[in-house]
Design an enzyme around this catalytic site. Structure first.
Site, PDB file in Angstrom:
ATOM      1  N   GLY A 164      -9.734  -4.193   3.285  1.00  0.00           N
ATOM      2  CA  GLY A 164      -8.677  -4.342   4.503  1.00  0.00           C
ATOM      3  C   GLY A 164      -8.650  -2.974   5.087  1.00  0.00           C
ATOM      4  O   GLY A 164      -9.718  -2.321   5.644  1.00  0.00           O
ATOM      5  N   ASP A 165      -7.620  -2.528   5.590  1.00  0.00           N
ATOM      6  CA  ASP A 165      -7.579  -1.559   6.730  1.00  0.00           C
ATOM      7  C   ASP A 165      -7.214  -0.212   5.819  1.00  0.00           C
ATOM      8  O   ASP A 165      -7.634   1.141   6.424  1.00  0.00           O
ATOM      9  CB  ASP A 165      -6.203  -1.561   7.495  1.00  0.00           C
ATOM     10  CG  ASP A 165      -5.014  -1.597   6.743  1.00  0.00           C
ATOM     11  OD1 ASP A 165      -4.896  -2.389   5.788  1.00  0.00           O
ATOM     12  OD2 ASP A 165      -3.983  -0.929   7.155  1.00  0.00           O
ATOM     13  N   THR A 190       0.728  -1.087   0.010  1.00  0.00           N
ATOM     14  CA  THR A 190       0.038   0.161   0.088  1.00  0.00           C
ATOM     15  C   THR A 190       1.055   1.082  -0.057  1.00  0.00           C
ATOM     16  O   THR A 190       1.750   1.143   0.565  1.00  0.00           O
ATOM     17  CB  THR A 190      -0.860   0.227   1.280  1.00  0.00           C
ATOM     18  OG1 THR A 190      -1.773  -1.063   1.127  1.00  0.00           O
ATOM     19  CG2 THR A 190      -1.854   1.364   1.356  1.00  0.00           C
ATOM     20  N   GLY A 229      -4.410  -6.078   6.473  1.00  0.00           N
ATOM     21  CA  GLY A 229      -5.276  -5.253   6.905  1.00  0.00           C
ATOM     22  C   GLY A 229      -6.143  -5.705   7.841  1.00  0.00           C
ATOM     23  O   GLY A 229      -6.444  -4.738   8.968  1.00  0.00           O
ATOM     24  N   ARG A 278     -13.705  -8.132  -0.352  1.00  0.00           N
ATOM     25  CA  ARG A 278     -13.171  -7.852   0.890  1.00  0.00           C
ATOM     26  C   ARG A 278     -12.402  -6.626   0.855  1.00  0.00           C
ATOM     27  O   ARG A 278     -11.961  -5.706  -0.100  1.00  0.00           O
ATOM     28  CB  ARG A 278     -11.888  -8.709   0.785  1.00  0.00           C
ATOM     29  CG  ARG A 278     -10.893  -9.025   2.007  1.00  0.00           C
ATOM     30  CD  ARG A 278      -9.743  -8.110   1.726  1.00  0.00           C
ATOM     31  NE  ARG A 278      -8.552  -8.049   2.912  1.00  0.00           N
ATOM     32  CZ  ARG A 278      -7.616  -7.071   3.028  1.00  0.00           C
ATOM     33  NH1 ARG A 278      -7.549  -6.258   1.874  1.00  0.00           N
ATOM     34  NH2 ARG A 278      -6.789  -7.110   3.786  1.00  0.00           N
ATOM     35  N   GLY A 293       0.469  -3.472   5.213  1.00  0.00           N
ATOM     36  CA  GLY A 293       0.489  -5.052   5.711  1.00  0.00           C
ATOM     37  C   GLY A 293      -0.878  -5.821   5.698  1.00  0.00           C
ATOM     38  O   GLY A 293      -1.969  -5.216   5.074  1.00  0.00           O
TER      39      GLY A 293
END
Ligand code: ASP
Length: 331
Positions: free
Chosen positions: A221-222, A191, A245, A219, A243
């Site tokens: 993630g963070d 990211t 998430g 899906r 990394g």
């Protein structure tokens, strides 16, 4: 595993740009004296980003050195990687989900805690620009999927096929052996998260990704979640993550790091503590990757990652300094 340098840090000290950060005497929330005001060397403006995306920090630096805002700097900086077709972890050219659709996540946050995000948006090459439009043109923070895409078209963004031949071929290869299982992939993801402080001492951040390669459809993630993948508090500092998430969301990682800085930790100490808390919750897991970068109001930076080969690179216009930080922590 091949791994790149984790962080590139671009800053400069020139007579015209040397600006003392504007720091409130006491913290708004705790009423305590502001932490870490004893940093002697003003290092702003400054821009830092995750991984070895030097062209992105260079772009951010171009904006900052012309007197531009930290918001414009992080926006234009991360767009460099969104537009980089060779980068298969961010924006156009990103790896698809397991159904072959490229879905992108991004968020942006400014000095006044305004923020915007798009989640699982398709067919739009610059999700960070749509996130900024969400922030500036709507009363909302997040738009998701079809709604985000529709909004982007209304704002004049063009429909773009984001699946490059290279990413398509790799995905087709993956399907042959993967049994189509939603395994959290430990390598095919990254990211760009970027933090900047402008000449006025104001902080902004941006974060953008194509997420985990071959993830389950839908899906997220963070990275587009304010507080997890990115958080900025203009009184204290900012943090952003890369990394796995799911782990960052579980610990509200970026918010945690900013709060640790509020309590007096340096950016480096705060990043280390954030990573250690995640490791503590994952004693049984091996070989997953988590990294944070952070900056405080004084322009001090920190970075920490669980992954071999990690280095922390700083450079100023006085020359490049590579700081092997020893920040790889065995899990
Ligand atoms: N944090 C991203 C995600 O979980 C991936 C990464 O940064 O490597 O989607």
């Amino acid at each position: 595993m091949q791994r790149r340098k984790f962080l590139k840090n671009s800053g400069a000290l020139t007579a015209g740009m040397l600006t003392t950060p504007i720091i409130a005497a006491t913290d708004t929330y705790t009423n305590n004296p502001k932490p870490r005001t004893n940093v002697s060397k003003a290092t702003i403006p400054i821009a830092i980003c995750t991984w070895d995306f030097g062209n992105a920090t260079a772009k951010a630096w171009e904006v900052l050195s012309l007197g531009g805002s930290s918001l414009d700097a992080v926006h234009q900086g991360v767009m460099v990687e969104e537009n980089n077709l060779d980068n298969q972890t961010v924006g156009n050219g990103g790896r698809p989900d397991r159904d072959g659709n490229v879905t992108l996540d991004a968020c942006i946050m400014d000095k006044d805690a305004n923020c915007g995000a798009v989640l699982a948006i398709q067919n739009i090459a610059n999700p960070i620009s749509v996130a900024r439009k969400v922030m500036e043109e709507t009363p909302h923070v997040m738009l998701v999927g079809k709604g985000a895409e529709q909004f982007a078209y209304e704002q004049g963004f063009e429909k773009t096929n984001l699946l490059t031949e290279k990413s398509k071929k790799e995905w087709e290869e993956w399907k042959k052996t993967s049994q189509y299982k939603p395994i959290i992939n430990i390598e095919n993801h990254d990211t760009i998260g970027m933090l900047a402080i402008d000449k006025n001492g104001d902080i902004a951040g941006a974060c953008t990704t194509s997420g985990m390669a071959y993830k389950m459809a839908g899906r997220v993630g963070d990275s587009p979640i304010i507080g997890a993948g990115l958080f900025v508090d203009n009184e204290v500092g900012g943090a952003t993550a890369t990394g796995v998430g799911e782990e960052v969301v579980r610990t509200v990682g970026s918010f945690l790091i900013v709060e640790l800085m509020r309590q007096g930790k340096s950016p480096q100490e705060a990043c280390e503590e954030g990573v250690k808390r995640i490791i503590a919750k994952n004693k049984d897991k091996q070989d997953f990757q988590i990294g944070f970068i952070a900056i405080n109001k004084q322009g001090e930076t920190g970075a920490y990652c669980i992954h071999p080969g990690f280095t922390y690179r700083t450079y100023t216009d006085e020359g490049h300094v590579n700081n092997p930080s020893g920040s790889y922590l065995k899990s």
